[in-house]
Design an enzyme around this catalytic site. Sequence first.
Site, short mmCIF file in Angstrom:
data_model
loop_
_atom_site.label_atom_id
_atom_site.label_comp_id
_atom_site.label_asym_id
_atom_site.label_seq_id
_atom_site.Cartn_x
_atom_site.Cartn_y
_atom_site.Cartn_z
N GLY A 31 -17.88 44.72 5.37
CA GLY A 31 -17.19 44.92 6.85
C GLY A 31 -17.32 43.65 7.47
O GLY A 31 -18.31 43.05 6.70
N GLY A 36 -15.48 34.62 2.83
CA GLY A 36 -15.43 34.68 1.49
C GLY A 36 -15.26 35.89 1.09
O GLY A 36 -15.07 36.50 -0.41
N HIS A 37 -15.34 37.29 2.42
CA HIS A 37 -14.74 39.09 1.53
C HIS A 37 -13.47 38.28 1.19
O HIS A 37 -12.87 39.04 -0.08
CB HIS A 37 -14.66 39.66 2.30
CG HIS A 37 -15.68 39.72 3.28
ND1 HIS A 37 -16.41 39.26 4.74
CD2 HIS A 37 -17.04 40.92 3.24
CE1 HIS A 37 -17.26 39.84 4.96
NE2 HIS A 37 -18.05 40.75 3.53
N GLN A 61 -29.15 51.57 2.61
CA GLN A 61 -30.10 49.59 1.75
C GLN A 61 -30.55 48.63 2.92
O GLN A 61 -30.58 48.22 2.66
CB GLN A 61 -28.54 49.03 1.22
CG GLN A 61 -27.26 48.37 2.30
CD GLN A 61 -26.45 47.66 1.20
OE1 GLN A 61 -26.23 49.15 0.53
NE2 GLN A 61 -26.77 46.66 1.61
N GLN A 148 -21.72 35.55 -4.99
CA GLN A 148 -22.61 34.73 -4.97
C GLN A 148 -23.68 34.66 -4.58
O GLN A 148 -24.44 34.27 -4.64
CB GLN A 148 -22.55 33.77 -6.11
CG GLN A 148 -21.80 33.58 -7.76
CD GLN A 148 -21.41 32.64 -7.83
OE1 GLN A 148 -21.37 31.36 -7.56
NE2 GLN A 148 -21.00 32.81 -9.31
N ASP A 150 -24.83 37.04 -2.55
CA ASP A 150 -25.82 37.56 -2.84
C ASP A 150 -26.55 37.36 -4.32
O ASP A 150 -25.70 38.62 -5.08
CB ASP A 150 -25.68 39.05 -2.62
CG ASP A 150 -25.58 39.20 -0.53
OD1 ASP A 150 -26.19 38.93 -0.30
OD2 ASP A 150 -24.35 39.04 -0.33
N GLN A 153 -28.54 40.63 -5.99
CA GLN A 153 -27.51 41.37 -6.01
C GLN A 153 -26.37 41.70 -7.52
O GLN A 153 -26.60 42.91 -7.45
CB GLN A 153 -26.95 41.24 -4.73
CG GLN A 153 -25.61 42.91 -4.37
CD GLN A 153 -25.09 43.22 -2.83
OE1 GLN A 153 -25.88 43.90 -2.73
NE2 GLN A 153 -24.10 42.26 -2.77
N ILE A 176 -18.41 31.27 -0.65
CA ILE A 176 -17.55 30.03 0.56
C ILE A 176 -18.17 30.13 1.98
O ILE A 176 -18.95 31.03 2.26
CB ILE A 176 -16.52 31.36 1.33
CG1 ILE A 176 -15.31 31.82 0.00
CG2 ILE A 176 -15.59 30.15 1.64
CD1 ILE A 176 -14.82 30.50 -0.98
N SER A 186 -21.37 37.91 7.01
CA SER A 186 -21.10 38.89 8.34
C SER A 186 -22.18 38.89 9.68
O SER A 186 -21.79 38.76 10.81
CB SER A 186 -20.86 40.33 8.11
OG SER A 186 -19.78 40.62 7.12
N1 ATP Z 1 -19.91 33.26 2.01
C1 ATP Z 1 -19.81 34.47 1.38
N2 ATP Z 1 -18.93 34.17 0.19
C2 ATP Z 1 -18.80 34.40 -0.80
N3 ATP Z 1 -18.41 36.14 -1.01
C3 ATP Z 1 -19.23 36.31 0.19
C4 ATP Z 1 -19.62 36.21 1.20
N4 ATP Z 1 -19.61 36.30 1.94
C5 ATP Z 1 -20.07 37.65 1.53
N5 ATP Z 1 -20.04 37.74 0.42
C6 ATP Z 1 -19.53 38.53 -0.53
O1 ATP Z 1 -19.04 40.10 -0.18
C7 ATP Z 1 -19.23 41.02 -0.35
C8 ATP Z 1 -19.76 42.08 0.79
O2 ATP Z 1 -20.23 41.30 1.55
P1 ATP Z 1 -20.91 42.21 2.83
O3 ATP Z 1 -20.25 42.65 3.29
O4 ATP Z 1 -22.32 42.07 2.86
O5 ATP Z 1 -21.18 40.78 3.89
P2 ATP Z 1 -22.22 39.25 3.80
O6 ATP Z 1 -20.79 38.21 4.57
O7 ATP Z 1 -22.49 38.94 2.78
O8 ATP Z 1 -22.89 40.38 4.89
P3 ATP Z 1 -24.61 40.29 6.12
O9 ATP Z 1 -24.53 38.63 4.79
O10 ATP Z 1 -24.01 40.18 6.81
O11 ATP Z 1 -24.65 41.28 4.97
C9 ATP Z 1 -20.36 41.03 -1.03
O12 ATP Z 1 -20.85 41.09 -2.51
C10 ATP Z 1 -21.09 39.40 -0.68
O13 ATP Z 1 -21.81 38.75 -1.78
C1 PAF Z 2 -22.83 45.43 -2.40
C2 PAF Z 2 -22.66 45.67 -0.88
C3 PAF Z 2 -21.40 46.44 -0.07
C4 PAF Z 2 -22.87 47.21 -1.48
O1 PAF Z 2 -23.16 48.64 0.74
C5 PAF Z 2 -23.02 45.39 -0.27
O2 PAF Z 2 -24.83 45.11 -0.66
C6 PAF Z 2 -22.50 44.16 0.25
O3 PAF Z 2 -21.55 44.66 1.65
O4 PAF Z 2 -23.27 43.00 0.18
N1 BAL Z 3 -25.05 41.61 1.75
C1 BAL Z 3 -26.12 42.54 1.43
C2 BAL Z 3 -26.27 43.35 2.27
C3 BAL Z 3 -27.16 43.80 2.96
O1 BAL Z 3 -27.72 42.82 3.63
O2 BAL Z 3 -27.69 44.81 2.90
#
Ligand code: ATP
Ligand code: PAF
Ligand code: BAL
Length: 282
Positions: A31, A36-37, A61, A148, A150, A153, A176, A186
């Site tokens: 959320g 990016g999402h 996690q 990517q 992550d 991950q 992004i 986030s």
């Molecule tokens: N800037 C981005 N560009 C592309 N994919 C992203 C980006 N930010 C997050 N994602 C992807 O969105 C999915 C959900 O990620 P998540 O909800 O943890 O968001 P986040 O922005 O990575 O949050 P945080 O890094 O604060 O945990 C994951 O597969 C993550 O890799």
């Molecule tokens: C894949 C995921 C939603 C699992 O909780 C989390 O690790 C994230 O947001 O990247």
């Molecule tokens: N996007 C990875 C989720 C985490 O930081 O736990």
Amino acid sequence: MQILTTATGLQAYTEQARQTGKRVGLVPTMGALHAGHLQLVQAARTDCDEVIVSLFVNPTQFNNAEDFRLYPRVPEADAVLLEPAGCTALFVPSVAEMYPLPTVLRFDFGALEQVMEGAHRPGHFNGVATVVSKLFHLARPHRAYFGQKDWQQVAVIRQLVADLSFDLEIVACPTIREADGLAMSSRNLRLDAAARAAAPLLHRVLTEAAAQVRDGVMPAQVRAAAEAALAQEPLVTPEYFEVADAQTLQPLAQYVTGRNVVLCLAAHLGGVRLIDNVVVAA
Ligand SMILES: Nc1ncnc2c1ncn2[C@@H]1O[C@H](COP(=O)(O)OP(=O)(O)OP(=O)(O)O)[C@@H](O)[C@H]1O
Ligand SMILES: CC(C)(CO)[C@@H](O)C(=O)[O-]
Ligand code: BAL
């Protein structure tokens, strides 16, 4: 857009979709959605008939209770963004719904998780693999979409899919960024003005390091230069900077022709932990 809150509701929804010949895409998230999402949702919309987005701040996690407590939670705003992006069903379970009993499951991803995020966040990938396995079982998607940003991950989840023979395809989408290069995340919502102003340094350091890799500068020197550049900014506390093989994630002492290199970092800015990476052809 359907809102689903129970595991059985999600199972029934996607089972019905599968039975009518629809292709199901799954986008797991925690959320506080940003572009990016939404890119993942749009990719799923292009490939699939049904796009399930899960929104669950997964407690298993988090290795840091404060990080879990402060993780941004804005489910109403998320729902508003999702429908126009092409989400057909939003899965928002409670912790009790996802974990009816305290989980005892243990994954071991070996060398893949002994570096970077796995090394610095004990138990993190166990929690990710647990919740992602549950989501895969419940939604039975044809495709699942991850970012990517992550990088590690994605590698762990590909291993999970191979080990447990999940019948689905993993799609990894590019990172992004904001206009100044900062990877969207986030947790960026938690940066104060000074930390936000300092944050583009992370991507600048990665970009400069990538140029050095292309020029053949050895990994140890690339790492040292990046660490020195990060140390220049008092608001940034670096946690790690790695020059690693993009597939095995193992730190490199030298480059191997034909194999990609991933540069990964984690750093704290005003109490907020951010990660980023870039991939370079060595
Ligand atoms: N800037 C981005 N560009 C592309 N994919 C992203 C980006 N930010 C997050 N994602 C992807 O969105 C999915 C959900 O990620 P998540 O909800 O943890 O968001 P986040 O922005 O990575 O949050 P945080 O890094 O604060 O945990 C994951 O597969 C993550 O890799
Ligand atoms: C894949 C995921 C939603 C699992 O909780 C989390 O690790 C994230 O947001 O990247
Ligand atoms: N996007 C990875 C989720 C985490 O930081 O736990």
